[in-house]
Scaffold this motif. Structure first.
Motif, PDB file in Angstrom:
ATOM      1  N   SER A   4       0.815  -1.218   0.000  1.00 54.98           N
ATOM      2  CA  SER A   4       0.000   0.000   0.000  1.00 54.98           C
ATOM      3  C   SER A   4       0.850   1.271   0.000  1.00 54.98           C
ATOM      4  CB  SER A   4      -0.953   0.006   1.199  1.00 54.98           C
ATOM      5  OG  SER A   4      -0.235  -0.153   2.403  1.00 54.98           O
ATOM      6  N   ARG A   5       2.160   1.100   0.154  1.00 54.25           N
ATOM      7  CA  ARG A   5       3.120   2.212   0.103  1.00 54.25           C
ATOM      8  C   ARG A   5       2.824   3.267   1.169  1.00 54.25           C
ATOM      9  NH1 ARG A   5       3.859   3.007  -6.462  1.00 54.25           N
ATOM     10  NH2 ARG A   5       4.551   0.880  -6.841  1.00 54.25           N
ATOM     11  N   VAL A   6       2.564   2.784   2.373  1.00 59.59           N
ATOM     12  CA  VAL A   6       2.389   3.679   3.511  1.00 59.59           C
ATOM     13  C   VAL A   6       3.316   3.206   4.627  1.00 59.59           C
ATOM     14  CG1 VAL A   6      -0.023   4.116   2.897  1.00 59.59           C
ATOM     15  CG2 VAL A   6       0.517   2.344   4.579  1.00 59.59           C
ATOM     16  N   THR A   7       3.367   3.984   5.686  1.00 56.79           N
ATOM     17  CA  THR A   7       4.237   3.607   6.800  1.00 56.79           C
ATOM     18  C   THR A   7       3.532   2.614   7.722  1.00 56.79           C
ATOM     19  OG1 THR A   7       3.439   5.372   8.248  1.00 56.79           O
ATOM     20  CG2 THR A   7       5.277   5.909   6.757  1.00 56.79           C
ATOM     21  N   ARG A   8       4.327   1.908   8.501  1.00 58.53           N
ATOM     22  CA  ARG A   8       3.749   0.991   9.484  1.00 58.53           C
ATOM     23  C   ARG A   8       2.898   1.764  10.493  1.00 58.53           C
ATOM     24  NH1 ARG A   8       4.239  -4.064  10.239  1.00 58.53           N
ATOM     25  NH2 ARG A   8       4.103  -5.065  12.267  1.00 58.53           N
ATOM     26  N   GLY A   9       3.349   2.979  10.815  1.00 66.27           N
ATOM     27  CA  GLY A   9       2.581   3.818  11.737  1.00 66.27           C
ATOM     28  C   GLY A   9       1.206   4.152  11.188  1.00 66.27           C
ATOM     29  N   ALA A  10       1.129   4.344   9.862  1.00 64.94           N
ATOM     30  CA  ALA A  10      -0.159   4.646   9.237  1.00 64.94           C
ATOM     31  C   ALA A  10      -1.110   3.464   9.370  1.00 64.94           C
ATOM     32  CB  ALA A  10       0.042   4.998   7.766  1.00 64.94           C
ATOM     33  N   LEU A  11      -0.551   2.263   9.214  1.00 66.82           N
ATOM     34  CA  LEU A  11      -1.384   1.067   9.376  1.00 66.82           C
ATOM     35  C   LEU A  11      -1.996   1.023  10.770  1.00 66.82           C
ATOM     36  CD1 LEU A  11      -2.414  -1.794   8.572  1.00 66.82           C
ATOM     37  CD2 LEU A  11      -0.233  -2.677   9.419  1.00 66.82           C
ATOM     38  N   TYR A  12      -1.162   1.217  11.783  1.00 66.10           N
ATOM     39  CA  TYR A  12      -1.652   1.108  13.163  1.00 66.10           C
ATOM     40  C   TYR A  12      -2.419   2.341  13.628  1.00 66.10           C
ATOM     41  CZ  TYR A  12       0.835  -3.241  13.371  1.00 66.10           C
ATOM     42  OH  TYR A  12       1.248  -4.529  13.123  1.00 66.10           O
ATOM     43  N   HIS A  13      -2.339   3.411  12.852  1.00 67.28           N
ATOM     44  CA  HIS A  13      -3.210   4.555  13.125  1.00 67.28           C
ATOM     45  C   HIS A  13      -4.655   4.197  12.776  1.00 67.28           C
ATOM     46  CE1 HIS A  13      -4.775   8.635  13.237  1.00 67.28           C
ATOM     47  NE2 HIS A  13      -5.256   8.447  12.012  1.00 67.28           N
ATOM     48  N   HIS A  14      -4.832   3.442  11.694  1.00 68.54           N
ATOM     49  CA  HIS A  14      -6.175   3.099  11.223  1.00 68.54           C
ATOM     50  C   HIS A  14      -6.697   1.783  11.809  1.00 68.54           C
ATOM     51  CE1 HIS A  14      -6.705   6.289   8.251  1.00 68.54           C
ATOM     52  NE2 HIS A  14      -5.404   6.172   8.003  1.00 68.54           N
ATOM     53  N   PHE A  15      -5.793   0.836  12.068  1.00 72.86           N
ATOM     54  CA  PHE A  15      -6.215  -0.488  12.525  1.00 72.86           C
ATOM     55  C   PHE A  15      -5.347  -0.936  13.695  1.00 72.86           C
ATOM     56  CE2 PHE A  15      -6.871  -0.128   7.925  1.00 72.86           C
ATOM     57  CZ  PHE A  15      -8.257  -0.219   7.886  1.00 72.86           C
TER      58      PHE A  15
END
Length: 200
Positions: free
Chosen positions: A43-54
Motif C-alpha cells: 500500500s506504500r504507507v508507513t507501518r505507523g499509518a497502518l496502526y493509526h487506522h487499525f
C-alpha cells in the motif's frame, strides 16, 4: 482548501489503500499467512499509518470482511430487486449468493478465514446483520401473496441461511467448484420448492 479537509481526504485515501492491499493479500495467502509488513509495503504507507487506522491484523481483516459483506449484500439485493415477485426474488438472491461463492476473494475471506477469525457466533451475527432482514422480508411478502405457506418467518429465514452457508462451504472446499455449484443449485431449488404453498 481547509487543512482539516485535506487531512481527512489523505487519511481516507491511506485507509482505502491499506484495505485494497489487505484484501488482495488475504485472498492470495489467507489470513494466517498474510503479514502486515507486506500490506504496508504493497500500500506504500508507513507501518505507523497502518496502526493509526487499525489496531492489529485482526482489526484490518474485520474491516476488509465488512467491505466484502457490504458489497456482496448490495449485489444480492440488486439482483433480487429485478424480479417480478418475492418468490423469484428469494430464489434469485439465493443463487446470486451461491454464484458469488465462486469468487476467490469471497471464498477465502468470507468462507474460509471469517469463521476462523470471528468464530461461529461472529459469523452468525454477520449473517443476521447483512442478510437476515432481506430474507425475512422476501419470505413475509411471499406469504402475504400466498406464494409461500404461512409459517414462522424468522425460523425459516435462518434455516435458509444455514443451508446456503453449508452449500457455500461445499463450493469453497470442492476440488471442482463449478460442479459443486451445479449440485448445490439443484438441492437448493428443491429445498425452496418445498416451502411453496400448494398450488391448485
Amino acid at each position: 482548501m481547509p487543512v482539516k479537509s485535506r487531512q481527512a481526504r489523505n487519511s481516507a485515501a491511506t485507509r482505502a489503500a491499506l484495505l485494497r492491499a489487505a484484501r488482495k493479500l488475504f485472498t492470495e495467502r489467507g489470513y494466517t499467512e498474510a503479514a502486515t509488513e507486506e500490506v504496508v509495503r504493497r500500500s506504500r504507507v508507513t507501518r505507523g499509518a497502518l496502526y493509526h487506522h487499525f489496531r492489529d491484523k485482526q482489526a484490518l481483516f474485520r474491516a476488509v470482511l465488512e467491505e466484502e459483506q457490504l458489497k456482496l449484500a448490495a449485489s444480492i439485493k440488486a439482483i433480487a430487486a429485478r424480479q417480478t415477485d418475492p418468490w423469484r426474488a428469494l430464489i434469485a438472491g439465493c443463487h446470486a449468493f451461491l454464484d458469488a461463492c465462486l469468487d476467490p476473494s469471497v471464498q477465502q475471506i468470507l468462507l474460509i478465514d471469517a469463521p476462523a477469525v470471528l468464530g461461529w457466533e461472529g459469523c452468525r451475527e454477520a449473517d443476521a446483520m447483512y442478510y437476515l432482514d432481506s430474507v425475512k422480508a422476501a419470505i413475509q411478502s411471499a406469504i402475504d401473496q400466498r406464494i409461500v405457506a404461512p409459517q414462522p418467518v424468522e425460523a425459516l429465514a435462518r434455516m435458509i441461511l444455514g443451508a446456503l452457508n453449508e452449500a457455500a462451504m461445499m463450493i469453497a472446499h470442492a476440488d471442482d467448484e463449478k460442479a459443486a455449484r451445479r449440485e448445490v443449485s439443484e438441492v437448493v431449488d428443491r429445498l425452496l420448492e418445498g416451502i411453496r404453498a400448494a398450488r391448485s
